[in-house]
Motif scaffolding. Structure first.
Motif, short mmCIF file in Angstrom:
data_model
loop_
_atom_site.label_atom_id
_atom_site.label_comp_id
_atom_site.label_asym_id
_atom_site.label_seq_id
_atom_site.Cartn_x
_atom_site.Cartn_y
_atom_site.Cartn_z
N UNK A 152 86.55 21.35 60.60
CA UNK A 152 87.51 21.16 61.69
C UNK A 152 87.48 22.32 62.68
N UNK A 153 87.33 23.54 62.18
CA UNK A 153 87.25 24.70 63.07
C UNK A 153 86.12 24.51 64.09
N UNK A 154 84.96 24.13 63.61
CA UNK A 154 83.81 24.03 64.52
C UNK A 154 83.88 22.77 65.38
N UNK A 155 84.52 21.75 64.89
CA UNK A 155 84.78 20.59 65.75
C UNK A 155 85.74 20.97 66.88
N UNK A 159 96.45 20.35 64.25
CA UNK A 159 95.20 19.76 63.77
C UNK A 159 95.07 20.03 62.27
N UNK A 160 94.79 18.98 61.50
CA UNK A 160 94.67 19.08 60.05
C UNK A 160 93.32 18.55 59.58
N UNK A 161 92.79 19.15 58.54
CA UNK A 161 91.51 18.70 57.98
C UNK A 161 91.70 17.69 56.87
N UNK A 162 92.57 16.74 57.08
CA UNK A 162 92.87 15.72 56.07
C UNK A 162 91.81 14.61 56.13
N UNK A 163 91.35 14.19 54.96
CA UNK A 163 90.40 13.08 54.87
C UNK A 163 90.96 11.98 53.96
N UNK A 164 90.55 10.74 54.22
CA UNK A 164 90.93 9.63 53.35
C UNK A 164 90.47 9.97 51.93
N UNK A 165 91.35 9.79 50.98
CA UNK A 165 91.05 10.18 49.60
C UNK A 165 91.82 11.41 49.19
N UNK A 166 92.23 12.23 50.16
CA UNK A 166 93.10 13.36 49.86
C UNK A 166 94.48 12.84 49.46
N UNK A 167 95.16 13.54 48.55
CA UNK A 167 96.49 13.07 48.14
C UNK A 167 97.47 12.96 49.30
N UNK A 168 97.31 13.80 50.33
CA UNK A 168 98.26 13.80 51.46
C UNK A 168 97.87 12.81 52.55
N UNK A 169 96.78 12.08 52.36
CA UNK A 169 96.28 11.21 53.44
C UNK A 169 96.92 9.83 53.45
N UNK A 170 97.69 9.51 52.41
CA UNK A 170 98.25 8.16 52.30
C UNK A 170 99.13 7.84 53.51
N UNK A 180 100.87 15.25 63.69
CA UNK A 180 99.71 15.57 62.86
C UNK A 180 98.48 14.92 63.50
N UNK A 181 97.47 15.73 63.79
CA UNK A 181 96.24 15.22 64.40
C UNK A 181 95.13 15.37 63.36
N UNK A 182 94.52 14.24 62.99
CA UNK A 182 93.54 14.21 61.90
C UNK A 182 92.17 13.76 62.41
N UNK A 183 91.38 14.64 63.01
CA UNK A 183 90.09 14.24 63.59
C UNK A 183 89.07 13.76 62.56
N UNK A 184 89.15 14.24 61.31
CA UNK A 184 88.12 13.87 60.31
C UNK A 184 88.71 12.96 59.23
N UNK A 185 89.73 12.21 59.58
CA UNK A 185 90.40 11.36 58.60
C UNK A 185 89.43 10.39 57.93
N UNK A 186 88.47 9.85 58.71
CA UNK A 186 87.54 8.85 58.16
C UNK A 186 86.23 9.46 57.67
N UNK A 187 86.17 10.77 57.55
CA UNK A 187 84.94 11.42 57.08
C UNK A 187 84.87 11.37 55.55
N UNK A 188 83.65 11.26 55.04
CA UNK A 188 83.42 11.28 53.60
C UNK A 188 82.95 12.67 53.18
N UNK A 189 82.85 12.87 51.87
CA UNK A 189 82.30 14.12 51.33
C UNK A 189 80.89 14.35 51.87
N UNK A 190 80.12 13.28 51.93
CA UNK A 190 78.75 13.37 52.45
C UNK A 190 78.75 13.80 53.91
N UNK A 191 79.69 13.27 54.70
CA UNK A 191 79.76 13.61 56.11
C UNK A 191 80.06 15.09 56.31
N UNK A 192 80.97 15.60 55.49
CA UNK A 192 81.36 17.02 55.59
C UNK A 192 80.14 17.92 55.38
#
Length: 511
Positions: free
Chosen positions: A51-54, A135-146, A163-175
């Motif tokens: 998220x920092x570099x994005x 801006x938060x680095x929350x991704x789907x699958x995180x406990x707080x993402x529900x 709350x702004x979640x730019x990488x909400x739909x990112x996967x572990x692979x994407x990261x």
């Protein structure tokens, strides 16, 4: 801007799409709020580094739209104007704290360091700062993402902010694709097998990345980016005792002896040939090689089939030789213009091809003295790193370049012969580590994929050191569930536990 250029130059179309979508969300937020009204929650973990570099890229592109010439940005490119919130905890890993402050210094972050719990610290900060969006680095699958979306108001009972979640739909692979492609620094813990970092009391290296060092016999861990299935990202989150002997290495409850017995060496297989990719020939060598590696207790983490192209071979070997214990490559060996394997291997190691007199003698004995200069082309091997693997049953020795083994086989009969010779060499010289074979169980059920999905996901967490897979031999056929591991007792225990998760009679063991 280096991040934007790195992603733009890569060949990963999925990553480009994820990047462009995330930057678009950031630019939308920066258009809605003044720069003084936004903040960034940073914790030193992989998601917040992404998220920092994005944000750096998004802010740069946002400003670029507001000016007519690039040079107008020159004096401010090194500054990161978005307020950065860091919750410093006594339970955090020292490496996380150190990395955070190093990152702050490198990128000129304006750190607001909070030492309270998240909610209390945020309430205090928002009373004194005009922050309207974080801006938060929350991704789907995180406990707080529900229930969250890319723009989501804070929850009831919390101070009001967006709350702004730019990488909400990112996967572990994407990261990890982003981090490795951008070549940005990340916390050293990720190179020690940690895949999801919490506190020192609830985080251990992910056992799915454990390997045994053949020299010392100790358990080591591969880097986080080598985790094959991102769904097991949090398998390293477990409760640990707060009083621990630092001299004891954490191994998820197994002893050193058990770990050594259950270590799983990793291999990559690379096939080279345009004919395979064009569908003109059926590749039988690669799948058979995978089965042979599995039979001696190895797991194949990647199987690439490449064009007969030097750069393609070099890129694949470069990637695989640093992430696998051994790389096996076949195809593309010979004097033809399409035989690019040796040149590609040499390029990946940064060496040149040079004549090898010993290898040329073998080629001469086979082709005879009437052969053309083509045999001399074949006798050029990667200089300084090539070891010839001699065996009396082989007319020409196989080759090994550090941890890359080059096979000459073009069909199953040749592969069987070369493999038998490799096993004999392994037994006498330690060429390959012959480990404990896998123990396997096969279960069959007529239940649907949807009905078995959740129980199987839970099993992967309960038994992280087992391979749990599924397949159907036909579209309407029963679902076959496979459980494999080095510990026969654990495989049996997992089998019994899985059967209990389903109604009686709906799942049965098969041979």
């Amino acid at each position: 801007m280096e991040i934007d250029k790195a992603i733009g130059d890569c060949n990963d179309q999925r990553l480009k799409t994820k990047y462009n979508n995330a930057v678009y969300v950031i630019q939308r937020a920066l258009a809605l709020y003044n720069i003084e009204e936004v903040a960034f929650s940073f914790n030193g973990g992989k998601d917040s580094i992404v998220l920092l570099h994005l944000l750096r890229a998004g802010y740069y592109l946002h400003k670029l739209e507001q000016v007519k010439h690039d040079e107008d940005l020159g004096c401010n490119q090194s500054k990161f104007p978005i307020r950065t919130i860091y919750f410093e905890s006594p339970c955090a890993f020292p490496e996380i704290n150190s990395f955070t402050y190093e990152t702050a210094a490198i990128y000129n972050l304006q750190l607001d360091i909070l030492r309270q719990d998240f909610k209390s610290g945020l309430e205090g900060l928002l009373r004194t700062k005009p922050i309207r969006a974080i801006f938060l680095g929350v991704r789907i699958g995180d406990p707080t993402a529900v229930g969250q979306e890319q723009f989501s108001p804070s929850s009831p009972g919390w101070p009001p902010f967006m709350r702004v979640n730019p990488i909400l739909d990112w996967s572990y692979r994407d990261v990890w694709a982003f981090l490795l492609t951008s070549k940005v620094p990340y916390c050293s813990l990720y190179d020690q097998g940690y895949t999801s970092i919490g506190s020192v009391y609830d985080t251990v290296p992910n056992s799915l990345l454990s390997v045994s060092n053949p020299t010392s016999g100790k358990v080591e861990y591969r880097p986080a980016y080598m985790l094959a299935d991102g769904r097991s990202e949090r398998a390293g989150r477990t409760r640990k005792s707060k009083v621990a002997d630092s001299s004891i290495s954490l191994s998820n409850g197994t002893t050193d002896v058990e770990s050594q017995q259950t270590c799983i060496p990793t291999a990559s297989v690379i096939g080279v040939g345009d004919e395979i990719l064009l569908g003109k020939v059926e590749d039988l060598v690669g799948p058979s090689l995978c089965k042979k590696l599995h039979s001696i207790g190895w797991t194949v983490t990647q199987f690439d089939v490449l064009r007969s192209d030097i750069d393609s071979v070099a890129e694949s070997v470069e990637r695989q030789k640093s992430t696998s214990d051994m790389v096996f490559i076949y195809g593309g060996i010979g004097p033809l213009h399409s035989d690019a394997t040796l040149s590609g291997i040499a390029k990946s190691f940064g060496v040149r091809l040079a004549p090898d007199e010993e290898f040329e003698e073998y080629l001469t004995s086979i082709a005879g003295y009437q052969s053309t200069g083509d045999k001399n082309e074949m006798a050029q091997l990667p200089e300084g790193i090539t070891e010839l693997l001699h065996h009396e049953k082989l007319p020409v020795p196989l080759m090994k370049c550090q941890n890359v083994i080059i096979l000459m086989a073009t069909n199953l009969a040749e592969l069987d012969k070369e493999w038998d010779c490799l096993i004999e060499l392994a037994a006498s010289s330690g060429l390959l580590m012959l480990t404990k074979p896998f123990s396997s169980k096969y279960l069959s059920t007529t239940l649907s994929d949807v009905e078995v999905a959740q129980p199987l996901s839970a099993m992967r967490i309960d038994f992280p050191d087992l391979f749990i897979g599924c397949y159907r031999k036909s579209r309407r056929g029963p679902l076959v569930i496979t459980l494999e591991g080095k510990d026969q007792g654990k495989v049996q225990l997992a089998t019994e536990a899985l059967v209990k998760k389903f109604p009686a009679g709906t799942i049965s063991e098969t041979i």
